[in-house]
Design a protein around this motif. Structure first.
Motif, PDB file in Angstrom:
ATOM      1  N   LYS A 242       0.833  -1.198   0.000  1.00 23.80           N
ATOM      2  CA  LYS A 242       0.000   0.000   0.000  1.00 23.80           C
ATOM      3  C   LYS A 242       0.869   1.250   0.000  1.00 23.80           C
ATOM      4  O   LYS A 242       1.887   1.306   0.694  1.00 23.80           O
ATOM      5  N   VAL A 243       0.475   2.239  -0.779  1.00 24.17           N
ATOM      6  CA  VAL A 243       1.154   3.534  -0.786  1.00 24.17           C
ATOM      7  C   VAL A 243       0.676   4.345   0.412  1.00 24.17           C
ATOM      8  O   VAL A 243      -0.528   4.368   0.728  1.00 24.17           O
ATOM      9  N   ASP A 244       1.602   4.988   1.103  1.00 20.02           N
ATOM     10  CA  ASP A 244       1.246   5.828   2.252  1.00 20.02           C
ATOM     11  C   ASP A 244       0.430   7.019   1.758  1.00 20.02           C
ATOM     12  O   ASP A 244       0.903   7.827   0.962  1.00 20.02           O
ATOM     13  N   GLU A 245      -0.801   7.126   2.241  1.00 28.41           N
ATOM     14  CA  GLU A 245      -1.691   8.171   1.739  1.00 28.41           C
ATOM     15  C   GLU A 245      -1.331   9.560   2.244  1.00 28.41           C
ATOM     16  O   GLU A 245      -1.796  10.561   1.696  1.00 28.41           O
ATOM     17  N   ASN A 246      -0.466   9.642   3.259  1.00 28.29           N
ATOM     18  CA  ASN A 246      -0.042  10.952   3.762  1.00 28.29           C
ATOM     19  C   ASN A 246       1.151  11.501   2.979  1.00 28.29           C
ATOM     20  O   ASN A 246       1.181  12.681   2.628  1.00 28.29           O
ATOM     21  N   ARG A 248       2.478   9.811   0.116  1.00 25.07           N
ATOM     22  CA  ARG A 248       2.461   9.297  -1.262  1.00 25.07           C
ATOM     23  C   ARG A 248       3.763   8.591  -1.598  1.00 25.07           C
ATOM     24  O   ARG A 248       4.175   8.535  -2.750  1.00 25.07           O
ATOM     25  N   ASN A 249       4.393   8.029  -0.579  1.00 26.71           N
ATOM     26  CA  ASN A 249       5.592   7.215  -0.767  1.00 26.71           C
ATOM     27  C   ASN A 249       5.248   5.757  -0.532  1.00 26.71           C
ATOM     28  O   ASN A 249       4.269   5.433   0.148  1.00 26.71           O
ATOM     29  N   ILE A 250       6.082   4.885  -1.076  1.00 27.78           N
ATOM     30  CA  ILE A 250       5.881   3.456  -0.863  1.00 27.78           C
ATOM     31  C   ILE A 250       7.104   2.896  -0.133  1.00 27.78           C
ATOM     32  O   ILE A 250       8.248   3.201  -0.487  1.00 27.78           O
ATOM     33  N   ALA A 251       6.849   2.100   0.896  1.00 21.45           N
ATOM     34  CA  ALA A 251       7.920   1.569   1.735  1.00 21.45           C
ATOM     35  C   ALA A 251       8.576   0.366   1.057  1.00 21.45           C
ATOM     36  O   ALA A 251       7.913  -0.451   0.416  1.00 21.45           O
ATOM     37  N   ILE A 252       9.895   0.286   1.224  1.00 22.92           N
ATOM     38  CA  ILE A 252      10.696  -0.795   0.639  1.00 22.92           C
ATOM     39  C   ILE A 252      11.607  -1.350   1.728  1.00 22.92           C
ATOM     40  O   ILE A 252      12.119  -0.612   2.568  1.00 22.92           O
ATOM     41  N   ARG A 253      11.801  -2.656   1.679  1.00 22.18           N
ATOM     42  CA  ARG A 253      12.728  -3.303   2.614  1.00 22.18           C
ATOM     43  C   ARG A 253      13.764  -4.086   1.827  1.00 22.18           C
ATOM     44  O   ARG A 253      13.421  -4.906   0.966  1.00 22.18           O
ATOM     45  N   ALA A 254      15.042  -3.816   2.118  1.00 25.94           N
ATOM     46  CA  ALA A 254      16.148  -4.532   1.489  1.00 25.94           C
ATOM     47  C   ALA A 254      16.915  -5.298   2.556  1.00 25.94           C
ATOM     48  O   ALA A 254      16.999  -4.870   3.710  1.00 25.94           O
ATOM     49  N   LYS A 255      17.473  -6.437   2.154  1.00 23.86           N
ATOM     50  CA  LYS A 255      18.287  -7.234   3.076  1.00 23.86           C
ATOM     51  C   LYS A 255      19.757  -6.955   2.798  1.00 23.86           C
ATOM     52  O   LYS A 255      20.191  -6.955   1.645  1.00 23.86           O
ATOM     53  N   VAL A 256      20.518  -6.732   3.865  1.00 26.71           N
ATOM     54  CA  VAL A 256      21.913  -6.309   3.736  1.00 26.71           C
ATOM     55  C   VAL A 256      22.794  -7.274   4.521  1.00 26.71           C
ATOM     56  O   VAL A 256      22.606  -7.445   5.730  1.00 26.71           O
ATOM     57  N   PRO A 257      23.758  -7.934   3.876  1.00 24.56           N
ATOM     58  CA  PRO A 257      24.689  -8.782   4.639  1.00 24.56           C
ATOM     59  C   PRO A 257      25.593  -7.929   5.515  1.00 24.56           C
ATOM     60  O   PRO A 257      25.920  -6.793   5.181  1.00 24.56           O
ATOM     61  N   ASN A 258      26.014  -8.510   6.642  1.00 32.33           N
ATOM     62  CA  ASN A 258      26.836  -7.739   7.596  1.00 32.33           C
ATOM     63  C   ASN A 258      27.857  -8.654   8.247  1.00 32.33           C
ATOM     64  O   ASN A 258      27.974  -8.710   9.472  1.00 32.33           O
ATOM     65  N   GLN A 259      28.607  -9.377   7.411  1.00 28.87           N
ATOM     66  CA  GLN A 259      29.579 -10.320   7.960  1.00 28.87           C
ATOM     67  C   GLN A 259      30.670  -9.623   8.764  1.00 28.87           C
ATOM     68  O   GLN A 259      31.196 -10.181   9.728  1.00 28.87           O
ATOM     69  N   THR A 260      31.040  -8.399   8.384  1.00 31.58           N
ATOM     70  CA  THR A 260      32.114  -7.687   9.084  1.00 31.58           C
ATOM     71  C   THR A 260      31.651  -7.067  10.393  1.00 31.58           C
ATOM     72  O   THR A 260      32.472  -6.676  11.219  1.00 31.58           O
TER      73      THR A 260
END
Length: 360
Positions: A242-246, A248-260
């Motif tokens: 769903k687009v945020d109606e306040n 007008r942005n859309i949320a995104i989630r990315a996965k990030v490796p963090n071995q260090t």
């Protein structure tokens, strides 16, 4: 007397006339030299405008969050009688961290176990009697129910004892503990933070106009203030339905490796979301562009009618900037010699001398 005075005055006038003539001639010669004066060429350095393969990017800002992260809390109240970890320690799933005093529960367990043993003996005896029709069905059902209640009391007490042994629900890094030995804690009190930082989520949002270009697996690059020179990468794993109606942005989630282990939950991230297609814009150093409210411009080096190298101002349309380079959407052609240093002293048509040719 008058004749002598006239001769003196006349001599002075002749002398003044001679001096004036000399000065007038000198002024004329100076004006002629000034009119014929041409300033020496300005020394500059240039770069060659060229095309470069760029993937379009959408800039955003986001926050790093742990994939698994909680405030570890007690399910039951009690007095702390064992702390089996140190703040900041790496722990494994199931590792015992905190014990609460369970003397009362242990005593209750012994009592309930004894009651359960007695109830089992009664049930077994009544079961034999019921088969021989020596007791009623009601008495047999009562002994069966008593046994179940006794066993339930044993299991309930064991569960309470287990809850007084607080374990790590997953592998991660502990934060700073918020309690002390011997302290009475209530159920729900936050005791210590536990974060799994082997991988993190980068949560951010982009304007809804980019929705058709979003997809799972899309590449993300970002920087954090603790390591500004290092580039981190991740991949989109989810796009909000769903687009945020306040906003007008859309949320995104990315996965990030963090071995260090350089990244930590809660960090601010300067994010670039890479689009699928690749562009080939003309690029020049950002120092070559003269920004102005009337239009952005660059100076290019050309030869005039006399074959002398001169600077010519060209108005351009500036696009995206990446690092020290900026893309030019219109106004330049590949191969043009663009002034990279010394633009502040140039005007349209200024003679120039190239001190060096700098390649991008």
């Amino acid at each position: 007397m008058f004749k002598r005075f006239a001769l003196v005055v006349g001599g002075l006038l002749v002398i003044l006339a001679i001096i004036g003539g000399i000065k007038f001639k000198q002024i004329q010669e100076g004006m002629a030299r000034f009119a014929a004066y041409t300033p020496p060429p300005e020394t500059i350095s240039v770069v060659e405008a060229r095309t470069e393969s760029w993937r379009p990017q959408v800039a955003s800002v986001g926050t790093l969050n742990a994939i698994e992260g909680i405030e570890l809390a007690a399910e039951v109240s009690g007095i702390v009688d064992g702390i089996l970890f140190k703040s900041g320690q790496q722990v494994e799933a199931g590792q015992l961290l905190i014990t609460l005093n369970d003397d009362v529960e242990q005593a209750n367990l012994l009592s309930y176990q004894a009651q359960a043993e007695l109830a089992a003996i009664k049930f077994k005896r009544n079961e034999g009697l019921f088969r021989k029709n020596n007791i009623s069905e009601t008495d047999f059902d009562q002994s069966s129910a008593d046994l179940k209640v006794a066993n339930a009391n044993v299991e309930q007490t064991r569960a309470t004892i287990a809850k007084k042994n607080i374990r790590a629900p997953f592998t991660g890094v502990l934060g700073i503990r918020k309690f002390s030995m011997g302290e009475y804690i209530k159920n729900g009190d936050a005791l210590v933070t536990l974060q799994d930082i082997r991988s993190l989520y980068a949560d951010f949002s982009v304007p809804e106009q980019y929705l058709p270009s979003l997809y799972t697996g899309q590449e993300v690059v970002f920087h954090v203030s603790s390591a500004p020179e290092k580039e981190f990468r991740g991949q989109v794993i989810a796009v909000e339905a769903k687009v945020d109606e306040n906003t007008r942005n859309i949320a995104i989630r990315a996965k990030v490796p963090n071995q260090t282990g350089e990244l930590h939950p809660g960090m601010y991230a300067d994010i670039r979301l890479l689009m699928r297609d690749t562009l080939t814009p003309i690029v020049v150093p950002s120092t070559a562009v003269a920004y102005s409210p009337f239009g952005d411009a660059v100076f290019v080096v050309e030869k005039d009618d006399k074959g002398q190298q001169v600077a010519r101002r060209i108005y351009v349309q500036v696009g995206e900037q990446r690092g020290d380079l900026v893309s030019i959407l219109s106004g330049l052609e590949p191969g043009m010699q663009v002034v990279n240093a010394g633009t502040s002293k140039l005007e349209n048509g200024t003679p120039v001398t190239i001190s060096n040719a700098v390649e991008l």
